[in-house]
Design a protein around this motif. Structure first.
Motif, mmCIF file in Angstrom:
data_model
loop_
_atom_site.group_PDB
_atom_site.id
_atom_site.type_symbol
_atom_site.label_atom_id
_atom_site.label_comp_id
_atom_site.label_asym_id
_atom_site.label_seq_id
_atom_site.Cartn_x
_atom_site.Cartn_y
_atom_site.Cartn_z
ATOM 1 N N LEU A 186 -8.978 89.191 107.226
ATOM 2 C CA LEU A 186 -10.416 88.990 107.462
ATOM 3 C C LEU A 186 -10.733 88.733 108.927
ATOM 4 C CD1 LEU A 186 -11.276 86.613 104.484
ATOM 5 C CD2 LEU A 186 -11.844 89.044 104.687
ATOM 6 N N ASP A 187 -11.937 89.164 109.340
ATOM 7 C CA ASP A 187 -12.422 88.778 110.648
ATOM 8 C C ASP A 187 -12.630 87.261 110.642
ATOM 9 O OD1 ASP A 187 -12.431 91.351 111.556
ATOM 10 O OD2 ASP A 187 -14.515 91.734 110.957
ATOM 11 N N PRO A 188 -12.406 86.621 111.787
ATOM 12 C CA PRO A 188 -12.458 85.156 111.823
ATOM 13 C C PRO A 188 -13.744 84.563 111.224
ATOM 14 C CG PRO A 188 -11.686 86.015 113.923
ATOM 15 C CD PRO A 188 -12.053 87.200 113.085
ATOM 16 N N GLU A 189 -14.887 85.222 111.465
ATOM 17 C CA GLU A 189 -16.145 84.610 110.991
ATOM 18 C C GLU A 189 -16.287 84.690 109.474
ATOM 19 O OE1 GLU A 189 -15.962 87.473 112.602
ATOM 20 O OE2 GLU A 189 -17.522 88.884 111.937
ATOM 21 N N MET A 190 -15.379 85.408 108.810
ATOM 22 C CA MET A 190 -15.500 85.525 107.349
ATOM 23 C C MET A 190 -14.489 84.688 106.594
ATOM 24 S SD MET A 190 -16.183 89.534 107.190
ATOM 25 C CE MET A 190 -17.665 90.178 107.979
ATOM 26 N N ILE A 191 -13.588 84.060 107.350
ATOM 27 C CA ILE A 191 -12.543 83.276 106.693
ATOM 28 C C ILE A 191 -13.140 82.093 105.941
ATOM 29 C CG2 ILE A 191 -10.552 81.792 107.154
ATOM 30 C CD1 ILE A 191 -9.770 83.755 109.381
ATOM 31 N N GLY A 192 -14.137 81.466 106.569
ATOM 32 C CA GLY A 192 -14.742 80.258 106.003
ATOM 33 C C GLY A 192 -15.293 80.459 104.612
ATOM 34 N N GLU A 193 -16.018 81.576 104.397
ATOM 35 C CA GLU A 193 -16.656 81.792 103.098
ATOM 36 C C GLU A 193 -15.631 81.959 101.981
ATOM 37 O OE1 GLU A 193 -18.003 86.399 103.154
ATOM 38 O OE2 GLU A 193 -18.626 85.268 104.908
ATOM 39 N N VAL A 194 -14.495 82.556 102.310
ATOM 40 C CA VAL A 194 -13.450 82.734 101.294
ATOM 41 C C VAL A 194 -12.756 81.400 101.012
ATOM 42 C CG1 VAL A 194 -11.236 83.842 100.786
ATOM 43 C CG2 VAL A 194 -13.105 85.179 101.791
ATOM 44 N N LEU A 195 -12.470 80.656 102.078
ATOM 45 C CA LEU A 195 -11.832 79.348 101.891
ATOM 46 C C LEU A 195 -12.753 78.410 101.110
ATOM 47 C CD1 LEU A 195 -10.048 78.710 105.312
ATOM 48 C CD2 LEU A 195 -9.104 79.666 103.196
ATOM 49 N N ASP A 196 -14.061 78.501 101.357
ATOM 50 C CA ASP A 196 -15.010 77.666 100.614
ATOM 51 C C ASP A 196 -14.931 77.937 99.120
ATOM 52 O OD1 ASP A 196 -15.952 76.323 102.785
ATOM 53 O OD2 ASP A 196 -17.724 77.590 103.086
ATOM 54 N N ALA A 197 -14.878 79.233 98.785
ATOM 55 C CA ALA A 197 -14.808 79.602 97.365
ATOM 56 C C ALA A 197 -13.511 79.076 96.738
ATOM 57 C CB ALA A 197 -14.900 81.113 97.212
ATOM 58 N N MET A 198 -12.430 79.125 97.511
ATOM 59 C CA MET A 198 -11.144 78.630 97.005
ATOM 60 C C MET A 198 -11.154 77.107 96.865
ATOM 61 S SD MET A 198 -8.645 81.109 99.210
ATOM 62 C CE MET A 198 -7.140 80.229 98.762
ATOM 63 N N ARG A 199 -11.788 76.447 97.826
ATOM 64 C CA ARG A 199 -11.914 74.995 97.805
ATOM 65 C C ARG A 199 -12.629 74.562 96.522
ATOM 66 N NH1 ARG A 199 -13.871 75.002 103.065
ATOM 67 N NH2 ARG A 199 -11.950 74.611 104.209
ATOM 68 N N GLU A 200 -13.717 75.275 96.239
ATOM 69 C CA GLU A 200 -14.518 75.007 95.053
ATOM 70 C C GLU A 200 -13.658 75.131 93.790
ATOM 71 O OE1 GLU A 200 -17.616 73.995 95.214
ATOM 72 O OE2 GLU A 200 -17.680 73.826 93.013
ATOM 73 N N LEU A 201 -12.859 76.179 93.770
ATOM 74 C CA LEU A 201 -11.990 76.443 92.627
ATOM 75 C C LEU A 201 -10.969 75.312 92.451
ATOM 76 C CD1 LEU A 201 -11.650 78.761 90.600
ATOM 77 C CD2 LEU A 201 -9.900 79.706 92.106
ATOM 78 N N ALA A 202 -10.421 74.860 93.572
ATOM 79 C CA ALA A 202 -9.445 73.768 93.534
ATOM 80 C C ALA A 202 -10.106 72.497 92.996
ATOM 81 C CB ALA A 202 -8.874 73.527 94.925
ATOM 82 N N ARG A 203 -11.337 72.286 93.420
ATOM 83 C CA ARG A 203 -12.072 71.097 92.998
ATOM 84 C C ARG A 203 -12.302 71.117 91.482
ATOM 85 N NH1 ARG A 203 -16.723 71.447 96.348
ATOM 86 N NH2 ARG A 203 -15.307 71.150 98.107
ATOM 87 N N GLU A 204 -12.480 72.320 90.932
ATOM 88 C CA GLU A 204 -12.708 72.438 89.490
ATOM 89 C C GLU A 204 -11.428 72.288 88.685
ATOM 90 O OE1 GLU A 204 -14.634 76.206 89.144
ATOM 91 O OE2 GLU A 204 -16.350 75.536 90.331
ATOM 92 N N GLY A 205 -10.301 72.116 89.385
ATOM 93 C CA GLY A 205 -9.059 71.819 88.677
ATOM 94 C C GLY A 205 -8.163 73.013 88.402
ATOM 95 N N MET A 206 -8.458 74.161 89.014
ATOM 96 C CA MET A 206 -7.609 75.342 88.823
ATOM 97 C C MET A 206 -6.221 75.097 89.411
ATOM 98 S SD MET A 206 -7.148 78.455 87.800
ATOM 99 C CE MET A 206 -8.710 79.246 87.446
ATOM 100 N N THR A 207 -5.217 75.547 88.702
ATOM 101 C CA THR A 207 -3.855 75.517 89.233
ATOM 102 C C THR A 207 -3.721 76.681 90.209
ATOM 103 O OG1 THR A 207 -3.195 74.853 87.008
ATOM 104 C CG2 THR A 207 -1.431 75.382 88.580
ATOM 105 N N MET A 208 -3.297 76.397 91.436
ATOM 106 C CA MET A 208 -3.281 77.438 92.453
ATOM 107 C C MET A 208 -1.970 77.420 93.237
ATOM 108 S SD MET A 208 -7.195 76.613 93.694
ATOM 109 C CE MET A 208 -7.505 77.858 94.936
ATOM 110 N N VAL A 209 -1.464 78.624 93.509
ATOM 111 C CA VAL A 209 -0.339 78.752 94.441
ATOM 112 C C VAL A 209 -0.826 79.655 95.561
ATOM 113 C CG1 VAL A 209 2.073 79.371 94.752
ATOM 114 C CG2 VAL A 209 1.267 78.608 92.509
#
Lengths: 261, 223
Positions: A186-209
């Protein structure tokens, strides 16, 4: 054993969703993974770090059978994968329980965003089209791109594409999500939006590797960080321990290199 | 000796009604043969990339044999040779369609193979990771994309096969060239007639090119 100890146990006794036992993987003469022992519990967020070529991507690709291994055992979501890709029935079962997000997104370019998300639920789970569409819109809303549902992948930015890929994987309601360097293309300015979505998923309790080079993100979301060097787990632990007080010289020198810039 | 030669437009135009009956034959042999060739191409193209060695081997033999021998020899073999084997005659139309089918089938096998192999590995991996079976991954993900990429080379092959049917005048099937030959036998206006025959081929292939360009544009909409 009395009632009180039993009730105190379940959290620790929770069956691991992934258990690797002395897993070995070779690419020809190259020994890519060496005696990997690894357990991942339900709800855990594990980040795998290491230099390129260390075997970290291969490690997570073994979990959903995209790579075969030659020795050892691997249990995923209650099913056993055998060396050399044997146990084919288990493999497809595992894949319906384990979602994956790839570095290159790998969206299906001939399908609309909505159809990318509904393909697997309809053709694998046998979900009705209406129902699949509704749940696709829900998932796309969750990752913030519901207004792009009728577009084709090529019409989206990289960050949007990767969020579609995330929605597509979540549509199968996986118990475990694998991320193979999800922000590296990803271009640097788009990394944040993807990490945010992953953060949200982690917060909801998803098991992630998660295999990533985003050390700040790793420190923030990981329950455990694993450092891999030349196909071996050199060191693992909670992020504060691994990043702030690494035990091994190799871990220290790797971190010094990646954290410098 | 008078060496000036005048192209006789009137003779050229007069030949058209005598040539037109060849067009349905040319189209029937071309597209009949190509339709069968496409099916053959899919079967042998996929066999060519099968995990089973004997299937790959069979496909390679088929492709090499029919790509490596002249289509004129193939049609002569089918029309004059096979009847000796079968004990009964094969009509010229069937022989022509069969020759286009086995010949284009060999080339289309390679087009299919190339089309399927050109789809990035990650597409299959993504499909499998979602729980699709190998078969479903092929049907829903790989094949639709491969088919789009195959349009330009398939169009190319169609044009080549249409022109190849002109060789079948030798077995007496009433296609365009054959109609021209019959007409020239009575009028001796070879230049005008073959010029018109060429124009009619061009009309067919050009129309096909335009249709294919449209198809390609629509097919690429998603990419």
């Amino acid at each position: 054993m009395n009632a009180t100890t039993q009730s105190a146990q379940p959290a620790q006794n929770a069956r691991p969703i992934v258990r690797m036992d002395k897993l070995n993987k070779h690419f020809g003469s190259l020994h890519v993974l060496k005696d990997i022992n690894l357990e991942i519990t339900q709800g855990e967020v594990v980040v795998v770090i290491g230099a390129s070529g260390s075997g970290k991507s291969t490690l997570i690709r073994c979990i959903n059978g995209l790579e075969e291994f030659q020795q050892g055992t691997l249990d995923v979501a209650g099913k056993t994968l055998l060396p050399h890709g044997k146990g084919g029935q288990a493999l497809q079962k595992i894949r319906t329980e384990v979602g994956m997000v790839f570095q290159q997104f790998n969206l299906f370019p001939h399908l609309s965003v909505r159809d990318n998300v509904t393909l697997a639920p309809v053709s694998v789970r046998g979900l009705g089209r209406e129902q699949a569409r509704d749940s696709a819109i829900r998932l796309l809303t969750r990752v913030g791109i519901e207004d792009q549902a009728d577009k084709y992948p090529a019409q989206l930015s990289g960050g949007q594409q990767q969020r579609v890929a995330l929605a597509r994987a979540l549509a199968m309601e996986p118990r475990l999500m694998l991320f193979d360097e999800p922000t590296s293309a990803l271009d640097p300015e788009m990394i944040g939006e993807v990490l945010d979505a992953m953060r949200e998923l982690a917060r909801e309790g998803m098991t992630m590797v998660i295999v990533t080079h985003e050390m700040g993100f790793a420190r923030e979301v990981a329950d455990r960080v694993i450092y891999i060097h030349q196909g071996e787990i050199t060191e693992q632990g909670p992020p504060e321990q691994l990043f702030d007080a690494p035990q091994h010289a190799r871990t220290r020198s790797f971190l010094a290199r990646v954290l410098k810039h | 000796m008078d060496v000036t030669f005048n192209f006789d437009w009137a003779a050229a135009l007069a030949s058209i009604p005598h040539l037109l009956p060849g067009i349905p034959w040319t189209l029937l042999i071309s597209f009949g043969g190509l339709a069968v060739g496409f099916v053959i191409g899919i079967v042998f193209g996929l066999m060519r990339i099968s995990p089973l060695r004997w299937m790959r081997w069979l496909a390679v033999v088929y492709i090499e044999v029919f790509r490596g021998t002249p289509i004129l020899v193939q049609v002569l073999f089918i029309f004059y040779g096979l009847p000796q084997l079968l004990g009964g005659p094969i009509d010229a139309l069937t022989a022509g369609i069969a020759a286009i089918a086995v010949n284009s089938g060999a080339y289309i096998s390679e087009i299919v193979r190339g089309g399927v192999q050109s789809i990035a590995r990650g597409q299959r991996e993504a499909a499998l990771s979602l729980g699709l079976s190998s078969r479903q991954a092929f049907r829903y993900v790989i094949w639709p994309q491969a088919l789009r990429r195959m349009i330009p080379p398939l169009g190319n092959q169609a044009i080549i096969s249409i022109k190849d049917t002109s060789l079948f005048s030798v077995i007496g099937v009433g296609e365009l060239v054959r109609q021209g030959q019959i007409y020239i036998a009575t009028t001796f206006t070879a230049m005008e007639v073959y010029f018109m025959v060429a124009l009619l081929y061009l009309a067919i292939t050009w129309t096909l090119s335009i249709v294919l360009a449209q198809l390609e544009r629509r097919g690429l909409a998603g990419e």
